[in-house]
Scaffold this motif. Structure first.
Motif, PDB file in Angstrom:
ATOM      1  N   GLN A  36      -0.690   0.452  -6.664  1.00  0.00           N
ATOM      2  CA  GLN A  36      -1.685  -0.671  -7.297  1.00  0.00           C
ATOM      3  C   GLN A  36      -2.591   0.371  -8.334  1.00  0.00           C
ATOM      4  O   GLN A  36      -3.472   1.056  -7.852  1.00  0.00           O
ATOM      5  CB  GLN A  36      -2.407  -1.228  -6.143  1.00  0.00           C
ATOM      6  CG  GLN A  36      -3.353  -2.396  -6.612  1.00  0.00           C
ATOM      7  CD  GLN A  36      -2.736  -3.256  -7.514  1.00  0.00           C
ATOM      8  OE1 GLN A  36      -2.869  -3.164  -9.041  1.00  0.00           O
ATOM      9  NE2 GLN A  36      -2.011  -4.417  -6.977  1.00  0.00           N
ATOM     10  N   LYS A  37      -2.513  -0.236  -9.459  1.00  0.00           N
ATOM     11  CA  LYS A  37      -3.266   0.595 -10.445  1.00  0.00           C
ATOM     12  C   LYS A  37      -4.704  -0.016 -10.720  1.00  0.00           C
ATOM     13  O   LYS A  37      -5.569   0.225 -11.721  1.00  0.00           O
ATOM     14  CB  LYS A  37      -2.820   0.751 -11.741  1.00  0.00           C
ATOM     15  CG  LYS A  37      -1.460   1.539 -11.869  1.00  0.00           C
ATOM     16  CD  LYS A  37      -1.774   2.827 -11.497  1.00  0.00           C
ATOM     17  CE  LYS A  37      -0.495   3.784 -11.437  1.00  0.00           C
ATOM     18  NZ  LYS A  37      -0.629   5.009 -10.719  1.00  0.00           N
ATOM     19  N   ASN A  38      -5.105  -1.181 -10.033  1.00  0.00           N
ATOM     20  CA  ASN A  38      -6.407  -1.973 -10.347  1.00  0.00           C
ATOM     21  C   ASN A  38      -6.966  -2.165  -8.914  1.00  0.00           C
ATOM     22  O   ASN A  38      -6.434  -3.115  -7.988  1.00  0.00           O
ATOM     23  CB  ASN A  38      -5.874  -3.313 -10.916  1.00  0.00           C
ATOM     24  CG  ASN A  38      -7.061  -4.105 -11.383  1.00  0.00           C
ATOM     25  OD1 ASN A  38      -8.206  -3.761 -10.754  1.00  0.00           O
ATOM     26  ND2 ASN A  38      -7.088  -4.902 -12.260  1.00  0.00           N
ATOM     27  N   PHE A  39      -8.109  -1.641  -8.722  1.00  0.00           N
ATOM     28  CA  PHE A  39      -8.860  -1.699  -7.480  1.00  0.00           C
ATOM     29  C   PHE A  39      -9.408  -3.081  -7.012  1.00  0.00           C
ATOM     30  O   PHE A  39      -9.817  -3.495  -6.205  1.00  0.00           O
ATOM     31  CB  PHE A  39      -9.867  -0.713  -7.383  1.00  0.00           C
ATOM     32  CG  PHE A  39      -9.388   0.802  -7.200  1.00  0.00           C
ATOM     33  CD1 PHE A  39      -8.130   1.053  -6.863  1.00  0.00           C
ATOM     34  CD2 PHE A  39     -10.323   1.767  -7.194  1.00  0.00           C
ATOM     35  CE1 PHE A  39      -7.875   2.364  -6.483  1.00  0.00           C
ATOM     36  CE2 PHE A  39      -9.847   3.077  -6.994  1.00  0.00           C
ATOM     37  CZ  PHE A  39      -8.520   3.251  -6.465  1.00  0.00           C
ATOM     38  N   LEU A  40      -9.368  -3.904  -8.369  1.00  0.00           N
ATOM     39  CA  LEU A  40      -9.795  -5.295  -8.167  1.00  0.00           C
ATOM     40  C   LEU A  40      -8.552  -6.102  -7.434  1.00  0.00           C
ATOM     41  O   LEU A  40      -8.908  -7.128  -6.797  1.00  0.00           O
ATOM     42  CB  LEU A  40      -9.955  -6.057  -9.465  1.00  0.00           C
ATOM     43  CG  LEU A  40     -11.175  -5.495 -10.333  1.00  0.00           C
ATOM     44  CD1 LEU A  40     -11.537  -6.129 -11.576  1.00  0.00           C
ATOM     45  CD2 LEU A  40     -12.579  -5.822  -9.456  1.00  0.00           C
ATOM     46  N   LYS A  41      -7.306  -5.488  -7.302  1.00  0.00           N
ATOM     47  CA  LYS A  41      -6.305  -6.095  -6.759  1.00  0.00           C
ATOM     48  C   LYS A  41      -5.898  -5.527  -5.628  1.00  0.00           C
ATOM     49  O   LYS A  41      -4.874  -5.994  -4.905  1.00  0.00           O
ATOM     50  CB  LYS A  41      -5.186  -6.259  -7.846  1.00  0.00           C
ATOM     51  CG  LYS A  41      -5.410  -7.160  -8.958  1.00  0.00           C
ATOM     52  CD  LYS A  41      -4.391  -7.141  -9.851  1.00  0.00           C
ATOM     53  CE  LYS A  41      -4.724  -7.978 -11.250  1.00  0.00           C
ATOM     54  NZ  LYS A  41      -3.661  -8.144 -12.101  1.00  0.00           N
ATOM     55  N   LEU A  42      -6.252  -4.199  -5.455  1.00  0.00           N
ATOM     56  CA  LEU A  42      -6.120  -3.463  -4.131  1.00  0.00           C
ATOM     57  C   LEU A  42      -6.550  -4.271  -2.812  1.00  0.00           C
ATOM     58  O   LEU A  42      -7.577  -4.855  -2.964  1.00  0.00           O
ATOM     59  CB  LEU A  42      -6.698  -2.129  -4.232  1.00  0.00           C
ATOM     60  CG  LEU A  42      -6.317  -1.230  -3.116  1.00  0.00           C
ATOM     61  CD1 LEU A  42      -4.987  -0.807  -3.093  1.00  0.00           C
ATOM     62  CD2 LEU A  42      -7.059   0.096  -3.153  1.00  0.00           C
ATOM     63  N   HIS A  43      -5.400  -4.367  -1.985  1.00  0.00           N
ATOM     64  CA  HIS A  43      -5.758  -5.168  -0.480  1.00  0.00           C
ATOM     65  C   HIS A  43      -7.075  -4.598  -0.030  1.00  0.00           C
ATOM     66  O   HIS A  43      -7.475  -3.357   0.005  1.00  0.00           O
ATOM     67  CB  HIS A  43      -4.681  -4.777   0.470  1.00  0.00           C
ATOM     68  CG  HIS A  43      -4.949  -5.453   1.492  1.00  0.00           C
ATOM     69  ND1 HIS A  43      -4.767  -6.790   1.657  1.00  0.00           N
ATOM     70  CD2 HIS A  43      -5.423  -5.056   2.800  1.00  0.00           C
ATOM     71  CE1 HIS A  43      -5.108  -7.263   3.099  1.00  0.00           C
ATOM     72  NE2 HIS A  43      -5.480  -5.931   3.827  1.00  0.00           N
ATOM     73  N   HIS A  44      -8.005  -5.353   0.342  1.00  0.00           N
ATOM     74  CA  HIS A  44      -9.498  -5.321   1.189  1.00  0.00           C
ATOM     75  C   HIS A  44      -9.356  -5.567   2.416  1.00  0.00           C
ATOM     76  O   HIS A  44      -9.398  -6.707   2.381  1.00  0.00           O
ATOM     77  CB  HIS A  44     -10.166  -5.855   0.036  1.00  0.00           C
ATOM     78  CG  HIS A  44     -11.685  -5.588   0.672  1.00  0.00           C
ATOM     79  ND1 HIS A  44     -12.268  -4.302   0.948  1.00  0.00           N
ATOM     80  CD2 HIS A  44     -12.625  -6.312   0.978  1.00  0.00           C
ATOM     81  CE1 HIS A  44     -13.568  -4.493   1.350  1.00  0.00           C
ATOM     82  NE2 HIS A  44     -13.716  -5.963   1.417  1.00  0.00           N
ATOM     83  N   GLY A  45      -9.246  -4.681   3.151  1.00  0.00           N
ATOM     84  CA  GLY A  45      -9.549  -5.229   4.715  1.00  0.00           C
ATOM     85  C   GLY A  45      -8.256  -4.502   5.657  1.00  0.00           C
ATOM     86  O   GLY A  45      -7.743  -3.313   5.155  1.00  0.00           O
ATOM     87  N   ARG A  46      -7.991  -5.106   6.563  1.00  0.00           N
ATOM     88  CA  ARG A  46      -7.136  -4.663   7.593  1.00  0.00           C
ATOM     89  C   ARG A  46      -5.620  -4.953   6.968  1.00  0.00           C
ATOM     90  O   ARG A  46      -5.241  -5.704   6.239  1.00  0.00           O
ATOM     91  CB  ARG A  46      -7.289  -5.297   8.955  1.00  0.00           C
ATOM     92  CG  ARG A  46      -8.533  -5.241   9.313  1.00  0.00           C
ATOM     93  CD  ARG A  46      -8.880  -5.798  10.704  1.00  0.00           C
ATOM     94  NE  ARG A  46     -10.325  -5.587  11.338  1.00  0.00           N
ATOM     95  CZ  ARG A  46     -10.622  -6.073  12.189  1.00  0.00           C
ATOM     96  NH1 ARG A  46      -9.984  -6.722  13.025  1.00  0.00           N
ATOM     97  NH2 ARG A  46     -11.802  -5.560  12.793  1.00  0.00           N
ATOM     98  N   CYS A  47      -4.724  -4.019   7.691  1.00  0.00           N
ATOM     99  CA  CYS A  47      -3.300  -4.178   7.218  1.00  0.00           C
ATOM    100  C   CYS A  47      -2.521  -3.425   8.264  1.00  0.00           C
ATOM    101  O   CYS A  47      -3.088  -2.658   9.203  1.00  0.00           O
ATOM    102  CB  CYS A  47      -3.180  -3.576   5.915  1.00  0.00           C
ATOM    103  SG  CYS A  47      -3.613  -1.914   5.747  1.00  0.00           S
ATOM    104  N   THR A  48      -1.246  -3.799   8.104  1.00  0.00           N
ATOM    105  CA  THR A  48      -0.299  -2.746   8.916  1.00  0.00           C
ATOM    106  C   THR A  48       0.741  -2.505   7.960  1.00  0.00           C
ATOM    107  O   THR A  48       1.161  -3.036   6.966  1.00  0.00           O
ATOM    108  CB  THR A  48       0.444  -3.803  10.015  1.00  0.00           C
ATOM    109  OG1 THR A  48       1.360  -2.953  10.735  1.00  0.00           O
ATOM    110  CG2 THR A  48       1.131  -4.905   9.484  1.00  0.00           C
ATOM    111  N   VAL A  49       1.163  -1.295   8.147  1.00  0.00           N
ATOM    112  CA  VAL A  49       1.971  -0.566   7.154  1.00  0.00           C
ATOM    113  C   VAL A  49       2.983   0.173   7.939  1.00  0.00           C
ATOM    114  O   VAL A  49       2.598   1.030   8.868  1.00  0.00           O
ATOM    115  CB  VAL A  49       1.249   0.458   6.070  1.00  0.00           C
ATOM    116  CG1 VAL A  49       2.185   1.020   4.968  1.00  0.00           C
ATOM    117  CG2 VAL A  49       0.064  -0.397   5.454  1.00  0.00           C
ATOM    118  N   ILE A  50       4.327   0.242   7.465  1.00  0.00           N
ATOM    119  CA  ILE A  50       5.491   0.876   8.417  1.00  0.00           C
ATOM    120  C   ILE A  50       5.909   2.117   7.331  1.00  0.00           C
ATOM    121  O   ILE A  50       5.964   1.806   6.045  1.00  0.00           O
ATOM    122  CB  ILE A  50       6.529  -0.137   8.515  1.00  0.00           C
ATOM    123  CG1 ILE A  50       6.276  -1.079   9.580  1.00  0.00           C
ATOM    124  CG2 ILE A  50       7.823   0.780   9.173  1.00  0.00           C
ATOM    125  CD1 ILE A  50       7.079  -2.059   9.813  1.00  0.00           C
TER     126      ILE A  50
END
Length: 189
Positions: A36-50
């Motif tokens: 993701q090249k745009n921090f305005l679109k980068l996920h903000h918060g909790r996540c789960t990643v495999i």
């Protein structure tokens, strides 16, 4: 925050839609965060990643992407280990990191500066970095500020919990199917 500072922040953020904090662990691919090249679109918060747990050549833990050629078109698939996310343990110290194992990491998206270890002692969320920079930036310099943020910081995950898994690709496939079903359900309304 003082009323004057709040007004300055509101004025500098005029026309910018910052993402709200995500309080549930949204499933994301390693690639979705890293590329993701745009921090305005980068996920903000909790996540789960495999991904696959590994150790960077500089010694810190990373979560690598997994080869998904069996479930994604060739154009959308990267070879395993092509991209990775740094992992931090700001909140948990008792999480055991088993290098070489596939796992599901539950945590929070944070930013880190690969060029300054001093900047990495406190977790900073993407929105926090944007708000901090926007308070010192006028409207005409926003694009330069955003480009500067992206050159300085990279996404990472602050670990809350790790579950080690055997069938990583199958679990990713299930998560992606659920995402597709829920996005289709939202578009039907």
């Amino acid at each position: 925050m003082s009323e004057i500072k709040a007004n300055e922040l509101n004025e500098s953020m005029e026309g910018i839609d910052l993402l709200e904090y995500c309080f549930y662990h949204k499933f994301l691919l390693v690639e979705e965060l890293v590329l993701q090249k745009n921090f305005l679109k980068l996920h903000h918060g909790r996540c789960t990643v495999i991904g696959k747990l590994n150790q960077h050549q500089n010694g810190y833990p990373v979560l690598e992407n997994i080869n998904l050629s069996s479930i994604l078109p060739r154009a959308c698939n990267l070879p395993e280990g092509t991209v990775n996310l740094r992992l931090f343990k700001f909140v948990t110290t008792d999480v055991e990191l088993k290098i070489g194992q596939y796992c599901e990491v539950c945590g929070e998206v944070v930013l880190w500066n690969p060029n300054s270890s001093r900047d990495n002692w406190l977790s900073m969320t993407p929105r926090g970095a944007l708000e901090l920079e926007l308070t010192n930036c006028d409207k005409t310099n926003r694009n330069q500020m955003l480009e500067g943020l992206h050159r300085t910081y990279l996404p990472a995950i602050n670990i809350f919990k790790i579950d080690y898994i055997d069938c990583a690709v199958e679990l990713i496939q299930r998560h992606l199917k659920i995402r597709l079903l829920t996005s289709n359900h939202k578009s039907d309304k």
